[in-house]
Motif scaffolding. Structure first.
Motif: not given
Length: 82
Positions: A10, A8, A23, A1, A19-21, A3, A16-17
């Motif tokens: 893909c 974030w 994990q 992904m 808070n993908a960071h 930013r 989208t996310s």
């Protein structure tokens, strides 16, 4: 992904996310090191901006040691998405 504008995204499926960071940093702590610097965070998450990396680190409310350039953040494996 990647930013982009605080999210974030893909590049393949366009998911989208915000808070993908979370994990990713949990995995970093388990696989690489339970501490991280701004530079290491940028390298691991493929972020060019020191300011964005600093924003991410501060938003996680992590314990840290040191001042500015030598600051080391302690990744808390037991925190649930602070």
């Amino acid at each position: 992904m990647k930013r982009i504008h605080g999210k974030w995204i893909c590049p393949i499926c366009r998911a989208t996310s915000k808070n993908a960071h979370f994990q990713a940093l949990h995995d970093y702590a388990l696989l690489i090191n339970p501490t991280i610097t701004n530079k290491e965070l940028r390298k691991f998450l493929h972020i060019d901006s020191e300011a964005v990396a600093n924003y991410i680190l501060k938003s996680l409310n992590l314990d840290y040691r040191g001042n500015t350039k030598e600051r080391i953040y302690y990744l808390d494996l037991h925190a649930e998405n602070r």
